[in-house]
Motif scaffolding. Structure first.
Motif, mmCIF file in Angstrom:
data_model
loop_
_atom_site.group_PDB
_atom_site.id
_atom_site.type_symbol
_atom_site.label_atom_id
_atom_site.label_comp_id
_atom_site.label_asym_id
_atom_site.label_seq_id
_atom_site.Cartn_x
_atom_site.Cartn_y
_atom_site.Cartn_z
ATOM 1 N N PHE A 1 61.702 67.437 41.715
ATOM 2 C CA PHE A 1 61.472 66.209 42.470
ATOM 3 C C PHE A 1 62.425 65.123 41.992
ATOM 4 O O PHE A 1 62.663 65.003 40.788
ATOM 5 C CB PHE A 1 60.048 65.708 42.248
ATOM 6 N N LEU B 1 57.090 71.943 39.469
ATOM 7 C CA LEU B 1 56.017 71.136 38.886
ATOM 8 C C LEU B 1 56.022 71.243 37.361
ATOM 9 O O LEU B 1 56.107 70.261 36.655
ATOM 10 C CB LEU B 1 54.647 71.590 39.401
ATOM 11 N N GLY C 1 48.128 70.619 34.682
ATOM 12 C CA GLY C 1 46.900 70.996 35.360
ATOM 13 C C GLY C 1 46.171 69.832 36.003
ATOM 14 O O GLY C 1 44.973 69.908 36.227
ATOM 15 N N GLY C 2 46.886 68.754 36.294
ATOM 16 C CA GLY C 2 46.289 67.651 37.044
ATOM 17 C C GLY C 2 45.758 66.509 36.184
ATOM 18 O O GLY C 2 45.245 65.526 36.715
ATOM 19 N N LEU D 1 54.668 64.396 46.897
ATOM 20 C CA LEU D 1 54.682 65.209 48.118
ATOM 21 C C LEU D 1 53.252 65.490 48.563
ATOM 22 O O LEU D 1 52.441 66.000 47.792
ATOM 23 C CB LEU D 1 55.422 66.528 47.835
ATOM 24 N N GLN E 1 43.037 76.836 46.654
ATOM 25 C CA GLN E 1 42.460 76.305 45.424
ATOM 26 C C GLN E 1 41.481 75.182 45.743
ATOM 27 O O GLN E 1 41.461 74.628 46.834
ATOM 28 C CB GLN E 1 43.563 75.800 44.491
ATOM 29 N N GLU F 1 56.178 76.897 38.152
ATOM 30 C CA GLU F 1 55.385 76.446 39.298
ATOM 31 C C GLU F 1 56.185 75.490 40.182
ATOM 32 O O GLU F 1 56.918 74.639 39.663
ATOM 33 C CB GLU F 1 54.166 75.652 38.823
ATOM 34 N N HIS G 1 51.364 75.671 47.150
ATOM 35 C CA HIS G 1 51.611 75.920 45.728
ATOM 36 C C HIS G 1 52.217 77.312 45.583
ATOM 37 O O HIS G 1 51.618 78.303 46.004
ATOM 38 C CB HIS G 1 50.308 75.807 44.938
ATOM 39 N N ILE H 1 54.442 59.468 42.171
ATOM 40 C CA ILE H 1 53.370 59.885 41.275
ATOM 41 C C ILE H 1 53.807 59.641 39.836
ATOM 42 O O ILE H 1 54.970 59.847 39.497
ATOM 43 C CB ILE H 1 52.959 61.364 41.541
ATOM 44 N N MET I 1 47.522 61.998 35.847
ATOM 45 C CA MET I 1 48.399 61.693 36.980
ATOM 46 C C MET I 1 47.864 60.489 37.757
ATOM 47 O O MET I 1 46.659 60.300 37.855
ATOM 48 C CB MET I 1 48.471 62.880 37.957
ATOM 49 N N GLU J 1 57.955 60.348 39.685
ATOM 50 C CA GLU J 1 58.718 61.152 40.648
ATOM 51 C C GLU J 1 58.130 60.992 42.044
ATOM 52 O O GLU J 1 57.036 60.451 42.220
ATOM 53 C CB GLU J 1 58.786 62.632 40.219
ATOM 54 N N HIS K 1 41.856 71.916 41.499
ATOM 55 C CA HIS K 1 42.786 72.499 40.521
ATOM 56 C C HIS K 1 42.344 73.857 39.998
ATOM 57 O O HIS K 1 42.936 74.372 39.052
ATOM 58 C CB HIS K 1 43.052 71.537 39.354
HETATM 59 C C1 MV4 Z 1 52.400 66.822 42.349
HETATM 60 C C2 MV4 Z 1 51.856 66.722 43.641
HETATM 61 C C3 MV4 Z 1 52.606 66.104 44.601
HETATM 62 N N1 MV4 Z 1 53.819 65.593 44.303
HETATM 63 N N2 MV4 Z 1 53.609 66.305 42.092
HETATM 64 C C4 MV4 Z 1 48.555 68.786 40.275
HETATM 65 C C5 MV4 Z 1 48.474 69.641 39.061
HETATM 66 C C6 MV4 Z 1 49.785 69.578 38.388
HETATM 67 N N3 MV4 Z 1 50.198 70.911 38.067
HETATM 68 C C7 MV4 Z 1 50.719 68.941 39.347
HETATM 69 N N4 MV4 Z 1 49.926 68.540 40.486
HETATM 70 C C8 MV4 Z 1 50.510 67.959 41.567
HETATM 71 N N5 MV4 Z 1 51.740 67.424 41.354
HETATM 72 C C9 MV4 Z 1 54.300 65.699 43.055
HETATM 73 N N6 MV4 Z 1 55.491 65.182 42.766
HETATM 74 C C10 MV4 Z 1 50.584 67.275 43.883
HETATM 75 C C11 MV4 Z 1 49.899 67.896 42.844
HETATM 76 C C12 MV4 Z 1 48.626 68.474 43.191
HETATM 77 C C13 MV4 Z 1 48.433 69.872 43.188
HETATM 78 C C14 MV4 Z 1 49.448 70.751 42.841
HETATM 79 C C15 MV4 Z 1 49.235 72.110 42.828
HETATM 80 C C16 MV4 Z 1 47.994 72.630 43.185
HETATM 81 C C17 MV4 Z 1 46.984 71.782 43.533
HETATM 82 C C18 MV4 Z 1 47.177 70.395 43.542
HETATM 83 C C19 MV4 Z 1 46.132 69.547 43.914
HETATM 84 C C20 MV4 Z 1 46.332 68.193 43.903
HETATM 85 C C21 MV4 Z 1 47.572 67.657 43.540
#
Ligand code: MV4
Length: 455
Positions: A131, A287, A164-165, A203, A232, A275, A208, A156, A168, A200, A235
């Motif tokens: 990102f 991610l 793992g969330g 989105l 999912q 990821e 995922h 974000i 944030m 960053e 998370h």
């Molecule tokens: C994000 C995103 C959107 N944009 N980053 C959530 C867990 C962590 N691994 C990163 N996460 C996210 N990062 C950006 N730049 C949205 C999430 C996210 C998410 C990501 C993967 C699986 C489920 C999710 C649920 C909510 C938010």
């Protein structure tokens, strides 16, 4: 090769590691807590050592007791599984300093990829898509505000030490950003002892997607293609599949190659997962990197034929990878449903207690990775996942059909499980069409009349 390895974990992954070790002719020592004294997987270990009380902090998280158990049993290596100490670089270092091979990456590689700021900077070098955002942790609020103006809202704020969330904050304007930076820094400092945060682009409504990689200590790294983990809730992954439905193989290969390159540049030995989020136009953004074997590794095993846990053990012993990228291809389609002892009708409340009925499914292309049996009492102390049902078929349609039959055959009682929920998901139009995003299950559960009436 090792002659004896110690498993520093429990449940289905302990059994999975026992199976891989025995296949390689290696003896296995399990450590267990008092709550797991009747754990069915312990019968399959050559030795079992009790290391403390039920709470993880008194047993599976006690590195001193795990090292003592490795010493008294004459083990050569320690497999951490997932969760507990698996991504603790300090534990990996303690193992090494105590003379035991850690079945996973070096503490240095783990720390490099575990820190999301250093991981993202390495990804930039390796050509792994990321990102747009700040290259380093925020030192002045102006850096965050200027970056957001450059890339556009929403953005974000993430903790470098998070994952793992956790830690944030989404910001849709400058006011939210200024507040988010401060609160994310405070939360990260309290939770991880490291308050560094970065900004960053955010989105919305993505899928995922993750690439399974394995590296060795000779500078080799391969990828085992991707998994889609879009299904999912809060998370917690419910369903994982491989390959990702509807993704152009050429574009996938490009991303997968860049993920393997990231692992190679990190001088990484062991299994890793890179990821990504994928947008509607199939653009990818990294991610984070998971530096352990993952719950959902079996779907990658079924489409490639590679025993990922055996490969982890081999590379930890210093052997080179037994496969090259050229030897790897995607064969068919695999789907995994996580079987949790939870009641979806009551907010997914964990269900501890006696399993009276346990009638597992079978048949062509059906795999069950579980430590549960009839007569097994699920302790209240740990994760509610009691197994994983994984199916393989020539294509996604056949895999879904096999999963439906397997879920219909699978009888568990009287404790409630996620089996009926999975059976309904197999008929969900958005799952069937793979026209989904990371929020579709939550939207569906919120709008579901039966579940909504119960809640
Ligand atoms: C994000 C995103 C959107 N944009 N980053 C959530 C867990 C962590 N691994 C990163 N996460 C996210 N990062 C950006 N730049 C949205 C999430 C996210 C998410 C990501 C993967 C699986 C489920 C999710 C649920 C909510 C938010």
């Amino acid at each position: 090769m090792f002659s004896r390895i110690l498993v520093a974990n429990r449940g289905e992954i302990a059994l999975r590691i026992i199976r891989a070790a025995k296949t390689l002719g290696i003896e296995v020592v399990c450590v267990y807590s008092k709550a797991d004294a009747d754990g069915p997987w312990l019968k399959h270990a050559d030795q079992a050592v009790c290391i403390g009380e039920g709470p993880s902090a008194e047993s599976y998280l006690r590195s001193d007791r795990i090292i003592s158990a490795a010493e008294v049993t004459g083990s050569d290596a320690i497999h951490p599984g997932y969760g507990f100490l698996a991504e603790n670089a300090n534990f990996a270092e303690i193992c090494r300093d105590s003379g035991f091979a850690f079945i996973g990456p070096s503490p240095e590689a783990m720390a490099l990829l575990g820190d999301k700021v250093s991981c993202k900077n390495l990804a930039r070098q390796a050509g792994t898509p990321i990102f747009p955002g700040t290259e380093d942790a925020i030192e002045e609020m102006d850096e965050a505000v200027e970056m957001a103006q450059l890339i556009g809202y929403p953005v974000i704020v993430k903790a470098a030490a998070g994952g793992g969330g956790r830690g944030m904050r989404i910001a849709r304007n400058e006011e939210q950003l200024r507040a988010g930076v401060v609160s994310a820094q405070q939360e990260a400092a309290a939770a991880f002892g490291d308050g560094r945060v970065y900004v960053e682009k955010f989105l919305e409504n993505a899928r995922h997607f993750e690439i399974q990689c394995i590296g060795d200590s000779h500078g080799n790294a391969v990828h085992l293609f991707e998994r889609d983990c879009t299904t999912q809730r809060r998370h917690q992954k419910l369903i994982e599949e491989a390959p990702a439905p509807g993704v152009d193989p050429e574009r996938r290969n490009e991303v997968a190659h860049s993920a393997a390159e990231l692992i190679r540049q990190a001088k990484y030995s062991g299994a890793a997962t890179v990821e990504f989020l994928m947008d509607r136009d199939h653009n990818f953004f990294m991610l984070e990197v998971n530096t352990r074997v993952q719950v959902e590794h079996p779907v990658s095993e079924l489409i490639t034929g590679v025993d990922i846990v055996a490969e982890q053990i081999k590379v930890a012993s210093g052997a080179p990878l037994s496969i090259t990228q050229e030897q790897l291809a995607v064969n068919g389609h695999a789907i995994e449903c996580r079987i949790n002892a939870e009641d979806p009708d009551r907010g997914f409340m964990p269900q501890a207690g006696l399993i009276e009925t346990w009638r597992p499914p079978g048949g062509l292309g059906v795999r069950l990775d579980s430590h549960a049996t009839s007569g097994y009492r699920i302790p209240p102390n740990y994760d509610s996942m009691i197994g994983k049902l994984i199916v393989h078929g020539p294509d996604r349609e056949t895999a879904i059909a096999r999963m439906k039959v397997a879920l219909d055959e699978f009888e568990v009682g009287p404790i409630r499980t996620t089996i009926p929920l999975h059976r309904r998901l197999m008929d969900h139009p958005d799952f069937v069409s793979a026209n989904f995003d990371i929020h579709y299950v939550e939207r569906w559960l919120d709008s579901d009349s039966v579940t909504a009436a119960e809640a």
